[in-house]
Design an enzyme around this catalytic site. Structure first.
Site, PDB file in Angstrom:
ATOM      1  N   ASP A 419       0.863  -1.181   0.000  1.00  0.00           N
ATOM      2  CA  ASP A 419       0.000   0.000   0.000  1.00  0.00           C
ATOM      3  C   ASP A 419       0.902   1.233   0.000  1.00  0.00           C
ATOM      4  O   ASP A 419       1.572   1.526   0.998  1.00  0.00           O
ATOM      5  CB  ASP A 419      -0.895  -0.032   1.239  1.00  0.00           C
ATOM      6  CG  ASP A 419      -1.936   1.087   1.246  1.00  0.00           C
ATOM      7  OD1 ASP A 419      -1.724   2.100   0.565  1.00  0.00           O
ATOM      8  OD2 ASP A 419      -2.942   0.944   1.968  1.00  0.00           O
ATOM      9  N   HIS A 420       0.903   1.959  -1.116  1.00  0.00           N
ATOM     10  CA  HIS A 420       1.832   3.080  -1.268  1.00  0.00           C
ATOM     11  C   HIS A 420       1.482   4.262  -0.363  1.00  0.00           C
ATOM     12  O   HIS A 420       2.282   5.191  -0.210  1.00  0.00           O
ATOM     13  CB  HIS A 420       1.869   3.533  -2.729  1.00  0.00           C
ATOM     14  CG  HIS A 420       3.203   4.083  -3.145  1.00  0.00           C
ATOM     15  ND1 HIS A 420       4.211   4.366  -2.255  1.00  0.00           N
ATOM     16  CD2 HIS A 420       3.699   4.400  -4.372  1.00  0.00           C
ATOM     17  CE1 HIS A 420       5.254   4.831  -2.894  1.00  0.00           C
ATOM     18  NE2 HIS A 420       4.975   4.866  -4.193  1.00  0.00           N
TER      19      HIS A 420
END
Length: 447
Positions: A419-420
């Site tokens: 999850d950036h």
């Protein structure tokens, strides 16, 4: 002895569930709470118990039938104790009783049904963030409010589902809250939460409508309904892909020595029956990497990152009905043999459709392995509310130059999706570096 109908008890808000196993036959003697049948509902199965003890005279159902609350399962010749209890219960409920009797507490449904409702309530959420379940409910300060009118059984049921009874309207005498009121509240929240995404035509995202095509115009077709597991997992995967900004870091690990070690362990353990797979080593390596990089063992909750000090590792299991993710709890506290045994048991339960909702809850990180099938790299979809997932493809030999000559190296492709919003590319590369080092020399796992 009296012959009575044995019916499906209160199993929550579930109807037309399919019988996948019949556990008794005519002539059997059963006790109260003894399992009669196993039914499949959504992503799990649950056993329906007997409410009366006695001898089964005739079965009214068969494998594949669909049942709901009140469906007659069998005719039973009730034991003397059961007959006495039924008569006593009927006498108490008679309107002509001289004494005023307080309303009886509603029967508590089987634990599996409660757990399934809780799982469904947490799983089916709207994009606006409406949710039901203990993980999303804040404690209620009851010091200055009037407590809702409900029996202890109803209060316990509401606690299991994480329902605040102050928000539930009672339909019983003097606004007494019943089991049905709690179920109705949960159903209403779930319906409201899932409504925006239910159409599936992209309107909620501002997209053009999905194309409608009469496929039969172009040739023979055979429509087949999706399994319940695929319907639920598909909705979850869609939500996770749309809402989580996925980035995948691909890498490779040298597992030549590790595979030799695994093969030797299996030769030594032939008598114990424990079979060591690469998944067990991956779980140990992942836990060690999570301890070095705790942000991968966390969840995003609004503006906060919740770090977890436990390591429950989920692993994708391929079943005839679709993909499920059993969770190995406290992986950091277990040795390789224990991990191998438990993952094998969970995988078998998944294939047999016997996983309980609790077997699929609480994961902090997931592993999706295609090692037994093939492929090089892929982009696994993060299993919300986790922030990362490791994808593993089929290992292969490739020649590697060691400075003097080319030598064969057994190589394992790694695909880490993250999850950036929480993890940047540098952290993901470092995480994969730790995994590569651990898998290349497993002695590092004990450091």
């Amino acid at each position: 002895m009296a012959t009575m109908e044995l019916k499906v008890p209160d199993i929550g808000d579930f109807k037309d569930v399919e019988i996948i196993e019949v556990l008794v036959k005519a002539g059997d003697t059963v006790a109260v709470e003894q399992s009669l049948i196993t039914v499949e509902s959504d992503k799990a199965s649950m056993e329906i118990p007997a409410s009366i003890a006695g001898k089964i005279v005739e079965l009214k159902i068969k494998l594949g039938d669909k049942v709901s609350e009140g469906t007659v399962l069998a005719m039973i010749e009730a034991s003397a104790a059961s007959s006495t209890a039924e008569a006593s219960s009927a006498a108490v409920a008679t309107p002509d009783s001289a004494a005023s009797v307080a309303p009886a507490a509603a029967p508590t449904p089987p634990a599996a049904a409660i757990a399934q409702m809780a799982e469904a309530a947490k799983t089916i959420q709207s994009m606006e963030g409406v949710a039901v379940g203990p993980a999303h409910v804040s404690p209620v300060d009851e010091s200055n409010v009037v407590k809702p009118h409900a029996s202890p059984a109803v209060r316990a049921f509401a606690r299991e589902l994480g329902v605040d009874l102050t928000k539930v309207r009672g339909s019983g005498p003097k606004q007494r809250i019943t089991m049905d009121d709690v179920r109705g509240y949960v159903k209403g929240v779930i319906s409201a939460a899932s409504a925006p995404a239910s159409s599936g035509d992209g309107a909620a995202l501002g997209l053009i409508p999905w194309p409608k095509v009469d496929f039969a115009k172009f040739g023979p077709i055979e429509p087949k309904p999706l399994s319940r597991i695929k319907k639920l997992s598909g909705a979850n995967l869609h939500r996770n892909w749309v809402m989580i900004p996925h980035v995948t870091n691909n890498d490779e690990a040298d597992i030549t020595d590790l595979e030799n070690f695994r093969v030797s362990l299996n030769k030594e353990s032939d008598q114990t029956g424990v079979k060591y797979t690469m998944l067990g080593f991956l779980i140990k390596a992942v836990v060690a990497a999570l301890k070095k990089h705790p942000e991968f063992n966390a969840s995003l909750d609004g503006d906060q990152l919740v770090y977890k000090h436990y390591y429950h590792i989920g692993f994708a299991a391929d079943t005839p009905n679709g993909l499920v993710v059993p969770v190995l709890r406290d992986a950091d506290k277990k040795g390789l043999s224990e991990i191998a045994r438990e993952t094998s048991e969970l995988a078998k339960k998944a294939r047999d459709g016997k996983l309980a909702p609790t077997d699929m809850q609480g994961g902090t990180f997931s592993i999706s392995s295609l090692g037994g099938i093939g492929g090089t790299h892929f982009t696994p979809i993060i299993n919300a509310p986790e922030v990362a997932i490791l994808g593993v493809s089929k290992s292969y030999y490739k020649p590697v130059w060691n400075g003097k000559e080319f030598v064969p190296q057994l190589t394992l492709p790694l695909s880490l999706s993250y999850d950036h919003r929480v993890i940047d590319g540098a952290a993901a590369a470092r995480f994969n570096n730790v995994l590569r080092a651990l898998l290349g020399d497993f002695r590092r796992a004990v450091l």
